[in-house]
Design an enzyme around this catalytic site. Sequence first.
Site, PDB file in Angstrom:
ATOM      1  N   HIS A 161      -3.440  -5.155  -1.480  1.00  0.00           N
ATOM      2  CA  HIS A 161      -3.112  -3.919  -2.187  1.00  0.00           C
ATOM      3  C   HIS A 161      -2.019  -4.067  -3.235  1.00  0.00           C
ATOM      4  O   HIS A 161      -1.712  -3.123  -3.936  1.00  0.00           O
ATOM      5  CB  HIS A 161      -2.685  -2.838  -1.186  1.00  0.00           C
ATOM      6  CG  HIS A 161      -1.316  -3.068  -0.629  1.00  0.00           C
ATOM      7  ND1 HIS A 161      -1.055  -3.996   0.335  1.00  0.00           N
ATOM      8  CD2 HIS A 161      -0.123  -2.525  -0.939  1.00  0.00           C
ATOM      9  CE1 HIS A 161       0.237  -4.010   0.619  1.00  0.00           C
ATOM     10  NE2 HIS A 161       0.829  -3.122  -0.148  1.00  0.00           N
TER      11      HIS A 161
HETATM   12  C1  UD1 Z   1       3.100   1.508  -1.255  1.00  0.00           C
HETATM   13  C2  UD1 Z   1       4.421   0.756  -1.378  1.00  0.00           C
HETATM   14  C3  UD1 Z   1       4.213  -0.683  -0.942  1.00  0.00           C
HETATM   15  C4  UD1 Z   1       3.572  -0.775   0.420  1.00  0.00           C
HETATM   16  C5  UD1 Z   1       2.278   0.033   0.397  1.00  0.00           C
HETATM   17  C6  UD1 Z   1       1.558   0.008   1.701  1.00  0.00           C
HETATM   18  C7  UD1 Z   1       5.960   1.381  -3.197  1.00  0.00           C
HETATM   19  C8  UD1 Z   1       6.444   0.991  -4.525  1.00  0.00           C
HETATM   20  N1  UD1 Z   1       4.877   0.696  -2.753  1.00  0.00           N
HETATM   21  O1  UD1 Z   1       2.182   0.946  -2.180  1.00  0.00           O
HETATM   22  O2  UD1 Z   1       5.484  -1.334  -0.874  1.00  0.00           O
HETATM   23  O3  UD1 Z   1       3.307  -2.117   0.734  1.00  0.00           O
HETATM   24  O4  UD1 Z   1       2.612   1.390   0.061  1.00  0.00           O
HETATM   25  O5  UD1 Z   1       0.389   0.749   1.619  1.00  0.00           O
HETATM   26  O6  UD1 Z   1       6.529   2.243  -2.572  1.00  0.00           O
HETATM   27  N2  UD1 Z   1      -3.361   6.623  -2.237  1.00  0.00           N
HETATM   28  C9  UD1 Z   1      -4.288   7.384  -1.602  1.00  0.00           C
HETATM   29  N3  UD1 Z   1      -3.955   7.946  -0.393  1.00  0.00           N
HETATM   30  C10 UD1 Z   1      -2.745   7.760   0.183  1.00  0.00           C
HETATM   31  C11 UD1 Z   1      -1.799   6.985  -0.492  1.00  0.00           C
HETATM   32  C12 UD1 Z   1      -2.119   6.409  -1.697  1.00  0.00           C
HETATM   33  O7  UD1 Z   1      -5.402   7.581  -2.081  1.00  0.00           O
HETATM   34  O8  UD1 Z   1      -2.511   8.301   1.284  1.00  0.00           O
HETATM   35  C13 UD1 Z   1      -3.728   5.973  -3.520  1.00  0.00           C
HETATM   36  C14 UD1 Z   1      -3.365   6.797  -4.723  1.00  0.00           C
HETATM   37  O9  UD1 Z   1      -4.335   6.588  -5.699  1.00  0.00           O
HETATM   38  C15 UD1 Z   1      -2.065   6.147  -5.154  1.00  0.00           C
HETATM   39  C16 UD1 Z   1      -2.297   4.700  -4.797  1.00  0.00           C
HETATM   40  O10 UD1 Z   1      -3.072   4.735  -3.612  1.00  0.00           O
HETATM   41  O11 UD1 Z   1      -1.800   6.339  -6.499  1.00  0.00           O
HETATM   42  C17 UD1 Z   1      -1.049   3.918  -4.569  1.00  0.00           C
HETATM   43  O12 UD1 Z   1      -0.196   4.570  -3.627  1.00  0.00           O
HETATM   44  P1  UD1 Z   1       1.402   4.328  -3.687  1.00  0.00           P
HETATM   45  O13 UD1 Z   1       2.052   4.963  -2.527  1.00  0.00           O
HETATM   46  O14 UD1 Z   1       1.905   4.673  -5.040  1.00  0.00           O
HETATM   47  O15 UD1 Z   1       1.520   2.767  -3.607  1.00  0.00           O
HETATM   48  P2  UD1 Z   1       0.874   1.715  -2.609  1.00  0.00           P
HETATM   49  O16 UD1 Z   1       0.054   0.779  -3.386  1.00  0.00           O
HETATM   50  O17 UD1 Z   1       0.251   2.375  -1.419  1.00  0.00           O
END
Ligand code: UD1
Length: 366
Positions: free
Chosen positions: A208
Amino acid sequence: MRVHTIHLIAAARPNFMKVAPLYHQLAERAWCNPVLVHTGQHYDFNMSAAFFRDLGLPEPDAHLGVGSGSHARQTAGVLTAYEDVLLDTPPDMVVVVGDVNSTMACTLAAAKLGVPVAHLEAGLRSFDRTMPEEINRVVTDALADLLWTPSPDADENLAREGVAPERIQRVGNIMMDSLEMMRPGIEKRRAWRQWELSPGGFGLVTLHRPANVDQAATLETILEALAVVAAELPLVFPVHPRTRDRLDEFGLLERAENIKGLVLAEPLGYVDFMSLVTGCRLAITDSGGIQEETTYLGIPCLTLRPNTERPITVTQGTNRLVETDELASAAREALAQPPEKARRPEMWDGRTAQRVADSLEHWLNP
Ligand code: UD1
């Protein structure tokens, strides 16, 4: 005796298994009123509520509902929403865990209001500031009053940054507390059966990190490497929502679904996922936590990253950093070795929450 209110910040998937053992430990201490604050960084059932259910956590006391966004927007959303909570009901201490955007944002909000902050999993450094988490770690550790570290390298990093020794306390790795707490359920689950696999007869993949999944060419090359491994060892790949979005956007989803031996799955709850970790022959990942869990369990782990903030998993554990073009050969080498015996780092023993609660008790002096 005065009861002290402690905020525990839960925000994103990797935080929940760090918060749960501490919540349960603090709930048993008469001087402590643990309050769960969920920032809403992760919000899908499989990314959040499934973990609360599996880890026996109650509904959060406060939910900030911040959701996804660019780094600045997400961080700013948590910062302003959490400031309101702090102004409304200031706690005696805020405990943040890990290195996600919410960790840094809550630390900053509290520090500006003079509320003491403790950071659990402090001191880890990849020395790579292209990783958003590295910036979160550096800022959080600079501002936190009390720094609980998992390993000696973390102590050394903090000392090198000029942190006073009395702020640093080594407590071990809290994720092993969750693993031990949930072990009976994990051992019973045998999640691999849903794909008709057998223990030791499959590999587990998670990806991811923006550096691996946000560019079409990189993601495509990784898929090709996975296809080579999957031809020899079936691979289960629970796909993170970010990765699924990118596969879709780059037109690679169908290709991934058609790779022989590669099973794409939805993200899994804690017990299902850890069941796969305990049963797999090999993990291929870019996660931080999985590097540690596989070390603890003695399972070979190939980490698709140029660096790690968890070097002890390489020097003492079963982790190996690999480039994409080495993945297939590294997997072959790992499969040729007999299964390894776990070499657990000191204080990764399931008693970290106890040490953290003792340290907090001492610091607050109730
Ligand atoms: C975040 C953390 C990362 C961690 C990861 C575990 C930061 C900078 N990054 O990254 O350190 O390893 O979580 O998962 O804080 N989304 C969904 N549903 C959710 C959550 C996210 O669909 O419940 C999608 C959305 O499109 C979102 C994308 O995933 O924009 C990324 O989510 P985000 O929390 O920004 O970063 P992660 O890649 O999950």
